[in-house]
Design an enzyme around this catalytic site. Structure first.
Site, mmCIF file in Angstrom:
data_model
loop_
_atom_site.group_PDB
_atom_site.id
_atom_site.type_symbol
_atom_site.label_atom_id
_atom_site.label_comp_id
_atom_site.label_asym_id
_atom_site.label_seq_id
_atom_site.Cartn_x
_atom_site.Cartn_y
_atom_site.Cartn_z
ATOM 1 N N GLY A 125 0.817 -1.212 0.000
ATOM 2 C CA GLY A 125 0.000 0.000 0.000
ATOM 3 C C GLY A 125 0.847 1.256 0.000
ATOM 4 O O GLY A 125 0.531 2.241 -0.682
ATOM 5 N N THR A 180 11.979 -7.548 -10.590
ATOM 6 C CA THR A 180 11.518 -8.907 -10.839
ATOM 7 C C THR A 180 10.182 -9.133 -10.123
ATOM 8 O O THR A 180 10.047 -8.832 -8.937
ATOM 9 C CB THR A 180 12.561 -9.914 -10.325
ATOM 10 O OG1 THR A 180 13.797 -9.648 -10.981
ATOM 11 C CG2 THR A 180 12.134 -11.340 -10.606
ATOM 12 N N ASN A 222 -8.011 4.061 8.511
ATOM 13 C CA ASN A 222 -7.436 2.906 9.194
ATOM 14 C C ASN A 222 -7.557 2.980 10.709
ATOM 15 O O ASN A 222 -7.542 1.959 11.380
ATOM 16 C CB ASN A 222 -5.959 2.754 8.819
ATOM 17 C CG ASN A 222 -5.195 4.060 8.886
ATOM 18 O OD1 ASN A 222 -5.563 5.038 8.229
ATOM 19 N ND2 ASN A 222 -4.155 4.100 9.679
ATOM 20 N N ALA A 224 -2.213 -6.410 0.031
ATOM 21 C CA ALA A 224 -2.789 -7.743 0.242
ATOM 22 C C ALA A 224 -2.899 -8.148 1.701
ATOM 23 O O ALA A 224 -3.844 -8.843 2.083
ATOM 24 C CB ALA A 224 -1.954 -8.780 -0.521
ATOM 25 N N HIS A 225 -1.936 -7.726 2.535
ATOM 26 C CA HIS A 225 -1.922 -8.257 3.906
ATOM 27 C C HIS A 225 -3.045 -7.693 4.764
ATOM 28 O O HIS A 225 -3.180 -8.070 5.922
ATOM 29 C CB HIS A 225 -0.566 -8.021 4.576
ATOM 30 C CG HIS A 225 -0.290 -6.588 4.931
ATOM 31 N ND1 HIS A 225 -0.421 -6.090 6.202
ATOM 32 C CD2 HIS A 225 0.090 -5.549 4.160
ATOM 33 C CE1 HIS A 225 -0.111 -4.802 6.208
ATOM 34 N NE2 HIS A 225 0.206 -4.445 4.985
ATOM 35 N N CYS A 285 2.717 7.299 22.584
ATOM 36 C CA CYS A 285 3.717 6.490 23.254
ATOM 37 C C CYS A 285 3.893 5.116 22.626
ATOM 38 O O CYS A 285 4.817 4.399 22.969
ATOM 39 C CB CYS A 285 3.399 6.373 24.729
ATOM 40 S SG CYS A 285 4.506 7.439 25.690
#
Ligand SMILES: Cc1ncc(COP(=O)(O)O)c(C=O)c1O
Ligand SMILES: Cc1ncc(COP(=O)(O)O)c(C=O)c1O
Lengths: 123, 395, 395, 123
Positions: free
Chosen positions: C72, C238, C152, C201-202, C326
């Protein structure tokens, strides 16, 4: 990457070779660009009775050489002149986009050979 | 196709089973974000630290100097753009070579389009850079020297230590793309005076999509990927833990016996090279005869074109690569082959075979049986061949 | 610690076993470079094409519009820098919001340091962006609007379709960071008028270290990572085949039943939210009550500090995250919590719990038992608590 | 991230609470920055006979509050004034670098409480 037809024409190319005393010869491309095709024609009554080629080039160049010579064999000179690289590519089940330029080689070599024939025979 | 012989290890390798095994828990069980406070994060943080130590050890660097990236290309982009942009006040001149990988070459081209000046040093016919030419190219605007450790196409190993010493003497940052070198040549960033070094795991039996950039402490570098505070605030993005773990394991394995590994590959490679050169006429070896990567063989076969050769070899179960333009869809053949002075038509007929851990003598002998026939067949189809050999005359 | 309850799915998820299974052959057996001519390359080329089709299908895009990246963060960097740099002749103004992820936020900050002007639109107390404010912020130098699909931290879902329509009307490129949204909200790039979209993807049970950028055909974008000709010459390096295969499988799974998945998570989430709000006084829910990600709950507990809360929860087997400064080592709490108007001291006491596929009602009930005690314990240690409640007087 | 000692002092903090009629009170930090520590001292003959604290802050802030109050209990006022945040961090088996600033809080709060004591008692 390549269709089965391309691979077949690449591995078992039709019409490889030269013709002694040909009625027309055409050579296009140059080694610097990585492809050269040379076409030899035997022509009787404006009909292409035999055709051979030699090609220095990639798989697509060799396969289109093979297919295009097959496609003009037995055809009249005018029919052969009408052959387009698109038609050759289609007959091969398509070529990858980056390889389409290779099919132009065969079209041009055939045209050059016919021109040579016409010039020699004052047509 | 009964057997398949993979001779394209310079392009990419498989991941070793023991490397994959160490990665696996990090996909499904140990998946926490290493920046997190909780136990899921702590267990991955440990793995991240261990991987960093392993990479540092392989290069004789400190763990704090290792930054994980998504591969060699990103490392090269970061090193070059990062140094160039961080030193804009000091100067705008970069020295590199004519044979760098595209990850360096195109990055330098990009900087040229944006106000930088780049010197692309020529190489000799073996692909070797002359350190004295590096020295002579330096001017008071030079902010970076980037010379690859070993070339990916022709395998030539560069005098990195000498170039590093010059860079150090002149106080200029020195980057080396060591993507092809890890595991094949011992690397010591201190001894070699390297400031920045790129590596990529999939070239030494680690996973794809992960690499590292070594940044010597104190070297000025602008950030390249902005975002979260990962990698000590210098490279953003959720850490790719399974891949990083794999990189750590792979570099440990790859560097534990470089002399042994290198000797084994060199013997195979020399069998291949001498076999080809003796069996196929009108053929040359590209790259240096001895200062070359143990696994690299690169030939030019006159009168034929590389892609046609590759395709035919593939059908016979042999996987190689070529510097031919026709494998990439571009018109010019490899800039590396041109830089060592090959004419276009000969560069087009090149074949690179790169060996790996699992290749055997039997495989090489099979290759030595197949290649001469395949080359012969293509030459017979080629309008250049007979002309050259003075056989059939031009009609 | 007997049981461990993972409630940090917005940070990262595990890779689903069926996703990993599809990836595995690409590590050790199918490892060829998809750009190669040989059979090892052809088999991975096919897998690459399939993954691209799967991503395209999930977004209602064309495969030719999907470009794989390392995650991302890279997608966001590319989209924003790429658009800004490609349109320098047209203008230098970017519109974004005050609540973007750091991958967007810090990238915009970087551009500001390099001659661009950035408008960071405020949000309302629920974290919602007003499309009319987007319209009003546009000037004749505006080249990019970047508004995240869903936040998020607090989970607020933005009116992307409306903003997209405005961008389209004005002829300005529109990027959305959909990293948190995939699998939770249906995405249709055509209907929503999205020009550029980032995903990773994660966040939806795929592997880490791989993402994609959707680039609508015709949208001008400068290259970000220079090098080889991969990804149709637009993103070098690659191809990370195992991860790309995993991304393809994961997005297929994640988007095959969004309503069902969303309903299940929403029920759990609302059980958690109403439980906490009823059991713990001096507590507020951050983010929108209904226009929020199905898995997201974000609370502020007054008088206590987030990291202390996280640590204690972790010991009780509960893994969450916080917007507390923190946890990151910085001094300011989350810019998102400040943007919705929380005072610093309340932002410091925040807890984000994000649910995933495997969480159960029993787990939520356990959490609802533990949190009130933990909060109470920390409040009793806090000098702010008694003062506020008017109990013990300031001595 | 945290040492075992830090976690022990965080989970089982010593000396939490307040002292009625303390001889000295110190409060430092502010809620905006995310940490506040308040220290209460009971002092007899310049010896700290009891100490309590209340802390709003992260794990490191709470653990250093606990450890530092343990370290000054039974000590003379001058000994307590000599306590450094480094000594507290060391006694805790170290703190992560980003958390070192938290340990300053405890040192300052103790100093403030002793100052308060001195002022009240005209020392
Ligand atoms: C010398 C060299 N540099 C850089 C790269 C780029 O590495 P990657 O493809 O892993 O990004 C490669 C291989 O592709 C290489 O051989
Ligand atoms: C909204 C948002 N954007 C971007 C990112 C960055 O993604 P990644 O960490 O995979 O690079 C994240 C997650 O970290 C996110 O939540």
């Amino acid at each position: 990457m390549y269709s089965d037809q391309v691979m077949d024409h690449f591995m078992n190319p039709r019409n490889v070779g030269e013709i002694e005393n040909p009625d027309g010869v055409g050579e296009v491309g140059n080694a610097k660009c990585g492809d050269i095709m040379k076409v030899f024609l035997k022509i009787e009554n404006d009909i292409i009775v035999d055709v051979k080629f030699k090609t220095f080039g990639c798989g697509a160049a060799i396969a289109t050489s093979s297919m295009s010579t097959e496609m003009i064999k037995g055809k009249s000179v005018d029919e052969a002149l009408a052959l387009t690289n698109k038609a050759v590519a289609e007959a091969l089940g398509g070529l990858p986009p980056v390889k389409m330029h290779c099919s132009v080689l065969a079209e041009h070599a055939i045209k050059a050979a016919i021109e040579d024939y016409k010039k020699k025979h004052n047509k | 196709m009964e057997q398949r012989i993979y001779l394209d290890h310079a392009a990419t390798t498989y991941t070793k089973p023991e490397v994959l095994e160490e990665m696996l828990p990090y996909f499904t069980r140990k998946y926490g974000n290493p920046s997190s406070v909780h136990s899921f994060g702590r267990e991955t943080r440990k793995a991240l630290d261990l991987a960093r130590e392993r990479v540092a050890k392989a290069l004789n660097a400190d763990p704090g100097e290792i930054f994980f990236t998504a591969g060699g290309t990103e490392s090269d982009n970061w090193a070059i753009k990062g140094t160039a942009l961080a030193n804009q006040k000091k100067g705008n001149h970069i020295i590199t070579t004519a044979i760098e990988h595209h990850a360096v070459f195109h990055t330098c081209n990009y900087l040229e389009r944006n106000g930088f000046e780049v010197t692309y040093l020529p190489v000799d016919k073996y692909g070797m850079v002359d350190p004295e030419q590096v020295r002579n190219a330096i001017n008071d605007k030079t902010v970076l020297i980037s010379v690859m450790t070993a070339n990916n196409e022709i395998g030539t190993i560069q005098p990195i230590k000498e170039i590093g010493a010059i860079a150090k003497e002149k106080g200029i940052a020195f980057h080396t793309d060591a993507v092809q070198a890890i595991g094949s040549i011992p690397i010591d960033v201190k001894e070699m005076n390297i400031d920045l070094l790129s590596l990529s795991a999939h070239k030494f039996y680690g996973p794809k999509g992960v690499g590292a950039l070594y940044i010597r402490k104190g070297v000025k570098l602008q950030q390249f990927i902005h975002g979260g505070a990962q990698e000590r605030n210098r490279r953003a993005g959720t850490e790719n833990l399974p891949a990083i773990v794999g990189l750590g394991k792979a570099i440990e394995l790859a560097t534990q016996d470089i002399p042994g590994h290198s000797a084994r590959l060199t013997a195979l490679r020399d069998r291949l090279i001498s076999g080809i050169l003796s069996k196929v006429e009108y053929t040359r070896l590209n790259g240096h005869p001895t200062m070359r990567l143990p696994g690299n063989a690169n030939f030019s076969f006159e009168f034929i074109e590389g892609e046609a050769l590759l395709l035919t070899l593939d059908i016979q179960g042999i996987a190689g690569s070529s510097g031919s333009a026709c494998t990439s869809g571009s018109l010019d053949p490899s800039h590396v082959l041109l830089a060592i002075g090959l004419p276009h038509e000969i560069a087009h007929g090149s074949l690179r075979l790169t060996l790996g851990d699992q290749n055997t003598e039997e495989e090489i002998d099979y290759v030595l049986e197949v290649i001469p026939k395949v080359v012969q067949r293509l030459r017979e189809m080629s309008p250049l061949f007979n002309q050259q050999k003075g056989g059939q005359k031009h009609v």
